[in-house]
Write a protein that holds these residues in place. Sequence first.
Motif, PDB file in Angstrom:
ATOM      1  N   VAL A 148     -29.751 -86.040  -5.218  1.00 28.11           N
ATOM      2  CA  VAL A 148     -31.042 -86.032  -3.455  1.00 28.11           C
ATOM      3  C   VAL A 148     -32.211 -86.753  -4.054  1.00 28.11           C
ATOM      4  CG1 VAL A 148     -29.576 -84.337  -2.747  1.00 28.11           C
ATOM      5  CG2 VAL A 148     -32.212 -84.158  -3.987  1.00 28.11           C
ATOM      6  N   PHE A 149     -32.197 -87.785  -2.549  1.00 32.41           N
ATOM      7  CA  PHE A 149     -33.705 -88.266  -2.927  1.00 32.41           C
ATOM      8  C   PHE A 149     -34.250 -87.326  -1.825  1.00 32.41           C
ATOM      9  CE2 PHE A 149     -36.415 -91.749  -1.021  1.00 32.41           C
ATOM     10  CZ  PHE A 149     -37.085 -91.709  -2.257  1.00 32.41           C
ATOM     11  N   VAL A 150     -35.700 -87.231  -2.054  1.00 36.46           N
ATOM     12  CA  VAL A 150     -36.646 -86.771  -1.690  1.00 36.46           C
ATOM     13  C   VAL A 150     -38.551 -86.822  -1.054  1.00 36.46           C
ATOM     14  CG1 VAL A 150     -38.039 -84.403  -0.313  1.00 36.46           C
ATOM     15  CG2 VAL A 150     -35.722 -84.615  -1.523  1.00 36.46           C
ATOM     16  N   ASN A 151     -38.314 -87.582  -0.269  1.00 35.20           N
ATOM     17  CA  ASN A 151     -39.828 -88.537   0.165  1.00 35.20           C
ATOM     18  C   ASN A 151     -40.670 -87.736  -0.028  1.00 35.20           C
ATOM     19  OD1 ASN A 151     -42.210 -90.121  -0.379  1.00 35.20           O
ATOM     20  ND2 ASN A 151     -41.119 -91.891   0.244  1.00 35.20           N
ATOM     21  N   VAL A 212     -26.314 -91.261   2.149  1.00 39.33           N
ATOM     22  CA  VAL A 212     -25.481 -90.864   3.265  1.00 39.33           C
ATOM     23  C   VAL A 212     -26.685 -89.436   4.007  1.00 39.33           C
ATOM     24  CG1 VAL A 212     -23.258 -91.464   2.721  1.00 39.33           C
ATOM     25  CG2 VAL A 212     -23.951 -89.583   1.453  1.00 39.33           C
ATOM     26  N   ASP A 213     -26.215 -88.899   5.288  1.00 37.96           N
ATOM     27  CA  ASP A 213     -26.983 -87.735   5.278  1.00 37.96           C
ATOM     28  C   ASP A 213     -28.706 -87.907   5.300  1.00 37.96           C
ATOM     29  OD1 ASP A 213     -24.418 -86.465   5.527  1.00 37.96           O
ATOM     30  OD2 ASP A 213     -24.625 -85.318   3.661  1.00 37.96           O
ATOM     31  N   VAL A 214     -29.214 -89.226   5.858  1.00 34.14           N
ATOM     32  CA  VAL A 214     -30.243 -89.476   5.858  1.00 34.14           C
ATOM     33  C   VAL A 214     -31.134 -88.958   7.001  1.00 34.14           C
ATOM     34  CG1 VAL A 214     -31.787 -91.350   5.738  1.00 34.14           C
ATOM     35  CG2 VAL A 214     -29.644 -91.289   4.508  1.00 34.14           C
ATOM     36  N   ASP A 215     -32.084 -88.298   6.617  1.00 32.15           N
ATOM     37  CA  ASP A 215     -33.000 -87.822   7.576  1.00 32.15           C
ATOM     38  C   ASP A 215     -34.439 -87.678   7.895  1.00 32.15           C
ATOM     39  OD1 ASP A 215     -33.118 -86.624  10.230  1.00 32.15           O
ATOM     40  OD2 ASP A 215     -31.975 -85.636   9.894  1.00 32.15           O
ATOM     41  N   CYS A 216     -35.243 -87.429   9.018  1.00 32.13           N
ATOM     42  CA  CYS A 216     -36.398 -86.693   8.555  1.00 32.13           C
ATOM     43  C   CYS A 216     -36.616 -85.427   8.564  1.00 32.13           C
ATOM     44  CB  CYS A 216     -37.343 -87.313   9.189  1.00 32.13           C
ATOM     45  SG  CYS A 216     -39.031 -87.030   9.368  1.00 32.13           S
ATOM     46  N   PHE A 218     -38.984 -83.183   7.871  1.00 28.01           N
ATOM     47  CA  PHE A 218     -39.864 -82.063   8.477  1.00 28.01           C
ATOM     48  C   PHE A 218     -41.495 -83.894   8.655  1.00 28.01           C
ATOM     49  CE2 PHE A 218     -44.438 -81.904   7.188  1.00 28.01           C
ATOM     50  CZ  PHE A 218     -45.416 -80.802   8.201  1.00 28.01           C
ATOM     51  N   LYS A 219     -42.058 -83.703  10.037  1.00 26.00           N
ATOM     52  CA  LYS A 219     -42.707 -84.758  10.312  1.00 26.00           C
ATOM     53  C   LYS A 219     -43.907 -83.991  11.011  1.00 26.00           C
ATOM     54  CE  LYS A 219     -43.309 -89.206  12.231  1.00 26.00           C
ATOM     55  NZ  LYS A 219     -44.612 -88.752  13.453  1.00 26.00           N
ATOM     56  N   GLU A 220     -45.543 -84.557  10.502  1.00 28.03           N
ATOM     57  CA  GLU A 220     -46.818 -83.618  11.288  1.00 28.03           C
ATOM     58  C   GLU A 220     -47.329 -84.745  11.483  1.00 28.03           C
ATOM     59  OE1 GLU A 220     -49.760 -80.481  11.106  1.00 28.03           O
ATOM     60  OE2 GLU A 220     -47.928 -79.450  10.861  1.00 28.03           O
ATOM     61  N   TRP A 221     -47.577 -85.340  12.410  1.00 31.42           N
ATOM     62  CA  TRP A 221     -48.127 -86.425  12.144  1.00 31.42           C
ATOM     63  C   TRP A 221     -48.491 -87.712  11.340  1.00 31.42           C
ATOM     64  CZ3 TRP A 221     -50.622 -87.375  16.776  1.00 31.42           C
ATOM     65  CH2 TRP A 221     -50.819 -86.315  17.847  1.00 31.42           C
ATOM     66  N   ARG A 222     -49.411 -87.988  10.293  1.00 30.91           N
ATOM     67  CA  ARG A 222     -48.817 -89.194   9.891  1.00 30.91           C
ATOM     68  C   ARG A 222     -48.303 -88.812   8.389  1.00 30.91           C
ATOM     69  NH1 ARG A 222     -54.865 -89.852   8.065  1.00 30.91           N
ATOM     70  NH2 ARG A 222     -54.409 -92.173   8.190  1.00 30.91           N
ATOM     71  N   PHE A 223     -48.057 -87.398   7.873  1.00 28.62           N
ATOM     72  CA  PHE A 223     -47.165 -86.340   6.880  1.00 28.62           C
ATOM     73  C   PHE A 223     -45.802 -86.147   7.137  1.00 28.62           C
ATOM     74  CE2 PHE A 223     -51.244 -85.507   6.419  1.00 28.62           C
ATOM     75  CZ  PHE A 223     -52.039 -85.668   4.667  1.00 28.62           C
ATOM     76  N   ALA A 224     -44.520 -87.071   6.496  1.00 27.42           N
ATOM     77  CA  ALA A 224     -43.688 -86.652   6.715  1.00 27.42           C
ATOM     78  C   ALA A 224     -42.912 -86.795   5.151  1.00 27.42           C
ATOM     79  CB  ALA A 224     -42.706 -88.022   7.533  1.00 27.42           C
ATOM     80  N   VAL A 225     -41.124 -85.570   5.980  1.00 29.94           N
ATOM     81  CA  VAL A 225     -40.245 -85.837   4.211  1.00 29.94           C
ATOM     82  C   VAL A 225     -39.019 -86.483   5.050  1.00 29.94           C
ATOM     83  CG1 VAL A 225     -39.034 -83.751   2.785  1.00 29.94           C
ATOM     84  CG2 VAL A 225     -42.313 -83.537   3.569  1.00 29.94           C
ATOM     85  N   PHE A 226     -38.611 -87.073   4.106  1.00 29.83           N
ATOM     86  CA  PHE A 226     -37.580 -87.662   4.222  1.00 29.83           C
ATOM     87  C   PHE A 226     -36.794 -88.125   3.311  1.00 29.83           C
ATOM     88  CE2 PHE A 226     -40.720 -91.095   4.372  1.00 29.83           C
ATOM     89  CZ  PHE A 226     -40.276 -91.857   3.754  1.00 29.83           C
ATOM     90  N   GLY A 227     -35.185 -88.000   3.062  1.00 31.56           N
ATOM     91  CA  GLY A 227     -34.320 -88.666   1.975  1.00 31.56           C
ATOM     92  C   GLY A 227     -33.070 -88.279   2.478  1.00 31.56           C
TER      93      GLY A 227
END
Length: 231
Positions: A148-151, A212-216, A218-227
């Motif tokens: 997985v890639f997580v940003n 694949v299975d790319v999604d966001c 978590f997101k709270e205003w300017r902070f997001a976790v996607f991968g």
Amino acid sequence: MSVADAFDAVAGSYDGARRRLVPCFDSFYGTAVEVAAPPLRAALAAGRTPEVLDLGAGTGLLSLLLTAAVPGVRLTLVDAAPGMLAVATGHLAARRVPHRTVLADLADPLPAGRYDAVVSALAIHHLDDDGKRALYRRAAEALAPGGVFVNAEQVAGPTPDLDRRYDEVWTARITELGSDATEIAGARERMRHDRPAPVADQCRWLAEAGLVDVDCFFKEWRFAVFGGRRP
């Protein structure tokens, strides 16, 4: 002053301000760990050491949280700021976590290897959009199958009005949490190097990179976790 110089200047105090400057700290970093953990645990179950590549690792904050959640991982930390990597090395050595550090810019080739997780926190937004897309392609290629890639990232609003609102909310929240004028001014000075992009655009770039299975997640205003995941 370069990005690396700006962060080296605050290497010793960087971690102490994180919970103020990232108001959603626990959910933000916690989600990144939750998304990265399954392939690491799967590697352990298969009898091998999980490999993690941390891009723009800074003081190793995300890597430390990952090792606490999944003991037994081996880390490769990449950053262009030697002072930040020195702090990370101190933290990881004290906990006897197997690791190596690589002094490199995020535009450079990635360290050779196949990784069960490629992760990043609050670093890739320093690249321009072409640089982000190129890095996402290299990160996808560096993943082992199923990796997985997580940003965990600071993102732009999808419209100028929303972007301004993101900043208003962030300023109010960090002030409530105790950031004083000096700390806020320092953060804004470092933010002069920022080139954030909307989360929807970045998720599209990850899919274009072959994940694949790319999604966001978590997101709270300017902070997001996607991968996403390599098939």
